[in-house]
Design a protein around this motif. Structure first.
Motif, mmCIF file in Angstrom:
data_model
loop_
_atom_site.group_PDB
_atom_site.id
_atom_site.type_symbol
_atom_site.label_atom_id
_atom_site.label_comp_id
_atom_site.label_asym_id
_atom_site.label_seq_id
_atom_site.Cartn_x
_atom_site.Cartn_y
_atom_site.Cartn_z
ATOM 1 N N VAL A 337 82.980 51.734 -4.677
ATOM 2 C CA VAL A 337 81.711 51.987 -5.456
ATOM 3 C C VAL A 337 80.813 50.695 -5.318
ATOM 4 O O VAL A 337 81.138 49.571 -4.866
ATOM 5 N N VAL A 338 79.713 50.930 -5.751
ATOM 6 C CA VAL A 338 78.636 49.748 -5.697
ATOM 7 C C VAL A 338 78.577 49.381 -7.440
ATOM 8 O O VAL A 338 77.814 50.253 -8.088
ATOM 9 N N ALA A 339 78.629 48.222 -7.847
ATOM 10 C CA ALA A 339 78.407 47.771 -9.065
ATOM 11 C C ALA A 339 78.057 46.161 -9.047
ATOM 12 O O ALA A 339 78.504 45.407 -8.415
ATOM 13 N N LEU A 340 76.958 45.967 -9.801
ATOM 14 C CA LEU A 340 76.454 44.627 -10.179
ATOM 15 C C LEU A 340 75.774 44.168 -8.904
ATOM 16 O O LEU A 340 76.200 42.984 -8.595
ATOM 17 N N GLU A 405 82.689 45.212 -20.427
ATOM 18 C CA GLU A 405 82.572 46.790 -21.181
ATOM 19 C C GLU A 405 81.311 47.294 -20.403
ATOM 20 O O GLU A 405 81.193 48.493 -20.079
ATOM 21 N N SER A 406 80.308 46.595 -20.053
ATOM 22 C CA SER A 406 79.063 46.886 -19.466
ATOM 23 C C SER A 406 79.479 47.712 -17.925
ATOM 24 O O SER A 406 79.133 48.851 -17.547
ATOM 25 N N PHE A 407 80.313 47.040 -17.175
ATOM 26 C CA PHE A 407 80.940 47.283 -16.000
ATOM 27 C C PHE A 407 81.605 48.580 -16.176
ATOM 28 O O PHE A 407 81.379 49.441 -15.521
ATOM 29 N N SER A 412 82.551 53.919 -14.743
ATOM 30 C CA SER A 412 82.921 55.245 -15.180
ATOM 31 C C SER A 412 81.976 56.379 -15.093
ATOM 32 O O SER A 412 82.525 57.728 -15.126
ATOM 33 N N ASP A 413 80.735 56.387 -15.151
ATOM 34 C CA ASP A 413 79.656 57.283 -15.159
ATOM 35 C C ASP A 413 79.276 57.633 -13.571
ATOM 36 O O ASP A 413 78.363 58.439 -13.281
ATOM 37 N N PHE A 417 82.718 57.324 -8.247
ATOM 38 C CA PHE A 417 84.055 56.969 -9.115
ATOM 39 C C PHE A 417 84.594 58.086 -9.728
ATOM 40 O O PHE A 417 85.805 58.644 -9.570
ATOM 41 N N LEU A 418 83.909 59.243 -10.221
ATOM 42 C CA LEU A 418 84.456 60.227 -10.774
ATOM 43 C C LEU A 418 85.000 61.197 -9.923
ATOM 44 O O LEU A 418 85.997 61.825 -9.944
#
Length: 758
Positions: A337-340, A405-407, A412-413, A417-418
């Motif tokens: 996944v790609v995050a931040l 929490e933001s992560f 999750s959306d 990931f889903l």
């Protein structure tokens, strides 16, 4: 019998029946008036009036339904009683006569399916389940109590057709109003036993015998265990017991009574009995292969495969299979996944360790999906934080918590990931898991040496027709495994979708609700779900209990967490190969409940001539077992015939069925080995609805006026329990029996197959 005497006695009973129907008409009119009055209360509009309306309508409607259901043949018995020495004792009528030698009839009671009182509240009809009706069933010539004469009344609709009397004090000459009473017929029981059979079981409410009545009226607490050979009325007694329990404690059994039958044929045969006794809605009759909601067994296992599937050895295999089913060729080996602004990856080894930790306990697999989601997010967050400085003060810790929490919300959306979560931890169904076991290599890995190679091959071959989602036919033994898997898996995960009120779309406002409203809606949802699949009954009746496997006992037990039990069976008729293992499973299911035992000893179905032939097989199938005693004889010996060539068996069977159809008024059944049942249906095609063909295991609990047992050696050789199955086949007939053997049965000069010589 003098026709004048018979006609006079019929006229006496007709006059009483006319009086009963007149009173029933009055009660029907009252119920309809109450129902109409309840409907008018709707106009009042107040909450109190509406609640009163609902209660009144429910009670009136229920009473109206009972009245209309009982009209067919509901007055069936009468007892003429001596005067008791005291009117009552502890609220129950005394059974002791004042003078045992007094022939005068002091009281007459009519027995029926429903209690009816006259306008002065005097009894016109006593409900058969009431204590006052017990002497109708309990009195015998040895212990007549107060009963001088017992009469069975045969009627159709509102017309009395005939009467049959039993004189219980032949040493006296009973008198009514100073005149001797007439004794009509040859005896009620013999008249009932000689009637032709149809394709549906009749209730035995008019001919229940003493030992049967003791079972029906036995205390309900704990477990009532009833054994008895063929023809002793075990199934009928069990069904009448259900009606009796509801009559005496309807509130206690409002949770429902479940009757478990061995086959769909027996369900069809018996399902009309309880409505005829006035009980509908609170008793469910299910075949063992239909006990799981949404499942219907439509395949038969070979005896060898059934032996493996029914064994308790399947339990550890299923536990491992439920967890191993998460791994398939579609299981992804990496999460990316790609995050931040960073690419985060979890490799195959990390994922394997995560799954092992999640599956470490005993929580059902599907219920672990939220935990799997959380631990995946934890692992991804740990990847993101690797190399970053740890927060040192309160401000930095709070900031990091907000970032976490933001992560979580962002990841999750994410579709990546889903999609990964759905593939890595899919929602499993019992059928999907069962389908994975068709792979013999996979099956062997999960069996861990508990099964032989041949047993593993039998299992995998039996499931090979299932597709990857488990779609396809299943057997009754598979249904028990599916129920076990449902417990191991838990309910599949379903995303919660909020129901949107159309008004919300127009106003943009959500409905304002209080905590109580939300709780009520949740409770209603739980009640609806329980109604969709009831899994906990107030009383369980197991018919032909000797055939339940250990895995099937577990399935039945899940529906009886707080239930009382009635268990009827006969070990000598068991088709299950290991009775000791099944007994241990039953003991575990009953969980130390107090038990009371009854044995039925009288064979009311088979005439002595047929019972004698069956007893020869019983001596081989279950040495030392005493057969039930047949109470009648027809003078017609069973017929034995043999064919010289196997291909001639069908023609001979058809000719024999045609001959028997001419000799009896009712039904003729032909019983063959299970693998020949379709072939046998072809043999009798075109002979009419009175003829039926069925496999040996399908014959359990059924009865016919005449039976043809074709290929007895084939039935006996089907499994290690084959002789017991043949014993069942030989005891289905009430009048005529033909044994039709093939060339391998080696009959003697009289045509009697060798295995029947005993």
């Amino acid at each position: 019998m003098d026709g004048t005497v018979f006609d006079r006695e019929v006229a006496v009973e007709q006059a009483h029946l006319d009086q009963v129907y007149l009173r029933l008409g009055e009660k029907l009119a009252e119920a309809e008036f109450i129902l109409d009055d309840a409907n008018r209360k709707f106009m009042a509009g107040t909450p109190g009036a509406l609640a009163e309306r609902d209660a009144q309508a429910y009670q009136a409607g229920r009473h109206l339904q009972r009245l209309t259901n009982e009209f067919e043949d509901f007055l069936f018995g009468r007892i003429d009683l001596q005067q008791p020495d005291r009117p009552e004792e502890d609220g129950f009528p005394s059974q002791a006569p004042l003078d045992p030698a007094d022939p005068d009839i002091a009281e007459t009671l009519h027995i029926g399916r429903l209690g009816v009182l006259d306008a002065e509240y005097g009894p016109l009809v006593i409900d058969w389940r009431a204590p006052a009706a017990a002497p109708f069933y309990r009195a015998t010539p040895r212990q007549p109590g107060r009963v001088l004469r017992r009469r069975v009344i045969r009627s159709r609709g509102r017309k009395v057709l005939g009467v049959e009397d039993d004189l219980l004090r032949p040493d006296l000459e009973p008198r009514l109003d100073g005149r001797p009473v007439a004794i009509v017929g040859d005896g009620a029981l013999m008249a009932t036993l000689g009637r032709a059979r149809g394709h549906a079981m009749r209730d035995i409410v008019s001919s229940i015998q003493q030992e049967q009545d003791e079972v029906i009226r036995a205390q309900a607490a704990g477990a009532t265990l009833v054994t008895g050979g063929p023809g002793t009325g075990k199934t009928a007694v069990a069904l009448h017991r259900a009606a009796y329990l509801l009559y005496h404690d309807r509130r206690r059994y409002a949770g429902g009574i479940l009757v478990v039958s061995p086959t769909p044929l027996l369900v069809s045969y018996t399902e009309g009995v309880l409505p005829a006794l006035g009980e509908e809605g609170q008793v469910a009759i299910r075949a063992i292969g239909s006990l799981v909601e949404g499942e219907e067994a439509d395949r038969y296992d070979s005896p060898e495969a059934a032996r493996v599937k029914g064994s308790s050895r399947m339990l550890p295999l299923l536990r491992r299979a439920a967890r191993a089913a998460l791994d398939s060729r579609d299981t992804p080996a990496e999460l990316r996944v790609v995050a931040l602004g960073e690419v985060l990856r979890l490799d195959a080894e990390t994922l394997r360790q995560l799954r092992r930790g999640i599956l470490g306990g005993t929580t059902p697999v599907n219920l672990l999906r939220p935990r799997a989601r959380r631990l995946l997010l934890d692992a991804l967050w740990a990847k993101l934080q690797r190399g970053r400085a740890k927060p040192v003060d309160r401000y930095e810790r709070e900031e990091q918590q907000r970032q976490r929490e933001s992560f979580d919300e962002y990841v999750s959306d994410e579709d990546a990931f889903l999609d990964f979560l759905e593939a890595w931890w899919p929602s499993l169904t019992p059928r999907r898991v069962l389908a994975t076991l068709a792979d013999q290599r996979r099956l062997g890995g999960q069996a861990r040496g508990a099964f032989s190679r041949q047993e593993l091959r039998l299992l995998s071959d039996s499931w090979r027709h299932l597709d990857r989602q488990g779609r396809g036919g299943v057997s009754a033994h598979d249904v028990a495994l599916l129920d076990e898997l449902q417990t191991l898996l838990g309910e599949p995960y379903r995303a919660r979708v909020r129901e949107v009120d159309p008004m919300d779309l127009l106003t943009g406002l959500d409905e304002v609700s209080v905590y109580g409203d939300r709780q009520r809606r949740e409770q209603e949802a739980r009640v609806a779900a329980a109604a969709a699949e009831r899994r906990d009954y107030a009383h369980i009746i197991v018919d032909e209990a000797q055939d339940l496997t250990p895995m099937q006992w577990r399935m039945v037990g899940r529906r009886a967490r707080n239930a009382t039990w009635t268990i009827v069976g006969d070990p000598a008729q068991s088709s299950w190969i290991d009775p000791a293992e099944a007994q241990a499973a039953m003991d575990e299911t009953l969980s130390g409940k107090p038990r009371r035992r009854f044995t039925l000893t009288t064979n009311y179905r088979n005439p002595a001539e047929i019972a004698d032939i069956a007893s020869r097989i019983l001596a081989q199938a279950a040495p030392g077992t005493e057969p039930p005693v047949a109470v009648r004889s027809t003078g017609v010996e069973p017929r034995f015939a043999a064919v010289a060539r196997e291909e001639a068996l069908g023609d001979a069977a058809r000719a024999e069925v045609r001959r028997l159809l001419e000799e009896v008024e009712g039904t003729v059944g032909i019983v063959v080995p299970m693998e020949r049942r379709e072939e046998a249906r072809g043999w009798i095609k075109g002979l009419g609805e009175r003829a039926v063909a069925l496999g040996s295991l399908e014959a359990k609990g059924l009865e016919y006026d005449a039976t043809v047992v074709a290929d007895p050696s084939g039935i006996a050789g089907e499994s290690d329990a084959g002789l017991r199955v043949l014993y069942v086949a030989l005891t289905r007939a009430t009048q005529r029996l033909t044994v039709l053997s093939g060339p391998l049965d080696l009959p003697d000069a009289a045509g009697v197959p060798a295995l029947l010589h005993g």
